[in-house]
Design a protein around this motif. Structure first.
Motif, PDB file in Angstrom:
ATOM      1  N   UNK A  91       0.831  -1.204   0.000  1.00 30.50           N
ATOM      2  CA  UNK A  91       0.000   0.000   0.000  1.00 30.50           C
ATOM      3  C   UNK A  91       0.867   1.256   0.000  1.00 30.50           C
ATOM      4  N   UNK A  92       0.448   2.247  -0.780  1.00 30.18           N
ATOM      5  CA  UNK A  92       1.180   3.505  -0.873  1.00 30.18           C
ATOM      6  C   UNK A  92       0.211   4.661  -0.653  1.00 30.18           C
ATOM      7  N   UNK A  93       0.663   5.657   0.102  1.00 36.29           N
ATOM      8  CA  UNK A  93      -0.063   6.917   0.245  1.00 36.29           C
ATOM      9  C   UNK A  93       0.759   7.985  -0.443  1.00 36.29           C
ATOM     10  N   UNK A  94       0.129   8.686  -1.370  1.00 38.23           N
ATOM     11  CA  UNK A  94       0.849   9.610  -2.243  1.00 38.23           C
ATOM     12  C   UNK A  94       0.234  10.994  -2.129  1.00 38.23           C
ATOM     13  N   UNK A  95       0.989  11.939  -1.567  1.00 40.89           N
ATOM     14  CA  UNK A  95       0.504  13.307  -1.390  1.00 40.89           C
ATOM     15  C   UNK A  95       0.840  14.136  -2.625  1.00 40.89           C
ATOM     16  N   UNK A  96      -0.145  14.908  -3.098  1.00 41.88           N
ATOM     17  CA  UNK A  96       0.097  15.803  -4.225  1.00 41.88           C
ATOM     18  C   UNK A  96      -0.979  16.884  -4.262  1.00 41.88           C
ATOM     19  N   UNK A  97      -0.627  18.025  -4.861  1.00 44.41           N
ATOM     20  CA  UNK A  97      -1.627  19.047  -5.150  1.00 44.41           C
ATOM     21  C   UNK A  97      -1.775  19.223  -6.661  1.00 44.41           C
ATOM     22  N   UNK A  98      -1.226  18.260  -7.427  1.00 40.13           N
ATOM     23  CA  UNK A  98      -1.284  18.282  -8.889  1.00 40.13           C
ATOM     24  C   UNK A  98      -2.219  17.182  -9.364  1.00 40.13           C
ATOM     25  N   UNK A  99      -3.424  17.549  -9.809  1.00 44.45           N
ATOM     26  CA  UNK A  99      -4.419  16.543 -10.165  1.00 44.45           C
ATOM     27  C   UNK A  99      -4.015  15.752 -11.408  1.00 44.45           C
ATOM     28  N   UNK A 100      -3.256  16.358 -12.331  1.00 44.26           N
ATOM     29  CA  UNK A 100      -2.818  15.601 -13.499  1.00 44.26           C
ATOM     30  C   UNK A 100      -1.846  14.496 -13.093  1.00 44.26           C
ATOM     31  N   UNK A 101      -0.994  14.777 -12.146  1.00 35.95           N
ATOM     32  CA  UNK A 101      -0.069  13.778 -11.617  1.00 35.95           C
ATOM     33  C   UNK A 101      -0.846  12.658 -10.926  1.00 35.95           C
ATOM     34  N   UNK A 102      -1.794  13.041 -10.093  1.00 34.19           N
ATOM     35  CA  UNK A 102      -2.625  12.075  -9.385  1.00 34.19           C
ATOM     36  C   UNK A 102      -3.386  11.196 -10.369  1.00 34.19           C
ATOM     37  N   UNK A 103      -3.875  11.807 -11.465  1.00 33.25           N
ATOM     38  CA  UNK A 103      -4.674  11.073 -12.445  1.00 33.25           C
ATOM     39  C   UNK A 103      -3.901   9.936 -13.081  1.00 33.25           C
ATOM     40  N   UNK A 104      -2.603  10.096 -13.201  1.00 35.64           N
ATOM     41  CA  UNK A 104      -1.789   9.065 -13.830  1.00 35.64           C
ATOM     42  C   UNK A 104      -1.504   7.898 -12.893  1.00 35.64           C
ATOM     43  N   UNK A 105      -1.626   8.129 -11.602  1.00 35.22           N
ATOM     44  CA  UNK A 105      -1.046   7.195 -10.650  1.00 35.22           C
ATOM     45  C   UNK A 105      -2.045   6.521  -9.715  1.00 35.22           C
ATOM     46  N   UNK A 106      -3.025   7.258  -9.222  1.00 36.14           N
ATOM     47  CA  UNK A 106      -3.805   6.799  -8.070  1.00 36.14           C
ATOM     48  C   UNK A 106      -4.914   5.830  -8.451  1.00 36.14           C
ATOM     49  N   UNK A 107      -5.201   4.936  -7.518  1.00 34.74           N
ATOM     50  CA  UNK A 107      -6.383   4.075  -7.603  1.00 34.74           C
ATOM     51  C   UNK A 107      -7.519   4.657  -6.774  1.00 34.74           C
ATOM     52  N   UNK A 108      -7.148   5.197  -5.613  1.00 35.55           N
ATOM     53  CA  UNK A 108      -8.120   5.753  -4.668  1.00 35.55           C
ATOM     54  C   UNK A 108      -7.722   7.188  -4.343  1.00 35.55           C
ATOM     55  N   UNK A 109      -8.676   7.935  -3.797  1.00 32.77           N
ATOM     56  CA  UNK A 109      -8.453   9.354  -3.571  1.00 32.77           C
ATOM     57  C   UNK A 109      -9.059   9.791  -2.247  1.00 32.77           C
ATOM     58  N   UNK A 110      -8.255  10.541  -1.469  1.00 37.42           N
ATOM     59  CA  UNK A 110      -8.762  11.266  -0.302  1.00 37.42           C
ATOM     60  C   UNK A 110      -8.645  12.746  -0.618  1.00 37.42           C
TER      61      UNK A 110
END
Length: 363
Positions: A186-205
């Protein structure tokens, strides 16, 4: 229950307080997204034990409790890998020695081996180099590798790509996608860049001012009208598609989304591979009838699922494309003149430039 259980209260400067009560999946990558000052880094620090949450807070991974009303597990006993914005490599050690440091000091045996990490993160040519000769992107890949070799139960990444240029960021993203495919970590990935998040995340908080405002699947949250995401200028729907075939004559690739065809610039990926597509709402227009003469290649039949209720000049329309969804940002005047209603079968016109390809399989 498997996963990360969080019931946290943690005070900060100038009256800020993080107050969070949720469960996070133990599978895949969960992105923690929100504006600066929303509590993203505070949350990671509390999970890692670097910042003390208030008494009574609960932090639990699977069946192991790290904090509750009676005790707090020390940082070193939590077995967490943490990657920061700055790589924090040991400057007196070369790349190989930085990786070896994690191997020789990890507190428990692990199933992640050095040769695997070197391959996944493309570090082969860097092992003998001094860390002060590395680019920012190379340093971050080494830092991720060192964190993995510490045999973590959980990997925390706090805006690890924030200081990288576009090329280095994309390289690191491809490596992180590969890790997600290869590891049950499991990985928790902090970002304020939604394009970056869009490429990577499965789930979102989604955090805002220290509070959890939304939680769920990335694909679901990005296509809803009632989230903060849909009201950002970069609002976009995320879809999954498969490569169907390549058109060498015109330099295009054909993708399928729930039986519908999308044409994009030629992709260097094999037929059958799964791709993730990000389609900005501003690049989707709608029409009642399919145009007979148009330079837009992607004109798809859709159904109107929801129309934003607003008096603003522009509004959002949610459109179903099979079992997936698009967002279209159009003027309210256009919506009225087209007489759009929920349930209408219409057409969505998608600019080809809006089809931003995101890898979900290792290239």
């Amino acid at each position: 229950m498997n996963g990360l259980t969080l019931n946290i209260i943690c005070g900060g400067n100038k009256g800020f307080s993080l107050e969070l009560d949720c469960k996070v999946s133990a599978i895949g990558i969960t992105a923690i997204y929100g504006p600066s000052g929303s509590g993203k880094s505070t949350l990671l620090d509390c999970i890692a034990g670097l910042r003390q949450a208030e008494p009574g807070s609960v932090i639990r991974l699977n069946n192991e409790t790290w904090q509750d009303a009676s005790f707090t597990t020390p940082v070193w006993q939590r077995h967490i890998g943490y990657v920061f914005q700055d790589a924090r490599l040991f400057p007196h050690l070369n790349v190989q020695q930085n990786l070896d440091y994690a191997l020789t000091r990890r507190p428990r045996s692990g199933n992640i081996h050095l040769n695997q990490v070197v391959t996944w993160l493309e570090l082969d040519d860097l092992l003998s180099r001094s860390t002060d000769t590395l680019s920012a992107g190379q340093k971050q890949r080494v830092a991720i590798g060192r964190a993995l070799l510490s045999a973590p139960r959980l990997l925390l990444l706090d805006e690890p790509l924030a200081n990288l240029d576009h090329a280095a960021r994309q390289h690191c993203l491809r490596c992180l996608q590969r890790l997600s495919q290869e590891l049950q970590l499991p990985m928790l990935y902090v970002s304020h860049d939604i394009e970056e998040v869009s490429q990577l995340a499965d789930h979102l908080l989604l955090l805002e001012q220290g509070r959890l405002v939304e939680q769920g699947s990335l694909l679901t949250l990005c296509s809803r009208l009632d989230t903060r995401l849909s009201h950002e200028e970069q609002a976009a729907a995320i879809l999954t598609a498969r490569v169907a075939q390549h058109d060498a004559e015109y330099g295009l690739s054909e993708l399928t989304v729930d039986g519908h065809t999308l044409l994009v610039n030629h992709l260097p990926h094999a037929v059958g591979q799964s791709r993730r597509i990000r389609i900005p709402a501003r690049d989707v227009s709608v029409c009642r009838h399919r145009p007979l003469d148009s330079s837009i290649l992607n004109i798809l039949p859709v159904s109107v699922v929801e129309i934003e209720d607003t008096n603003a000049a522009r509004l959002l329309v949610r459109l179903s494309l099979g079992s997936q969804y698009l967002l279209a940002r159009i003027t309210r005047k256009s919506c009225v003149e087209l007489g759009l209603c929920i349930g209408d079968n219409i057409y969505a016109q998608i600019k080809s430039a809006a089809l931003l390809m995101e890898t979900t399989d290792p290239a």
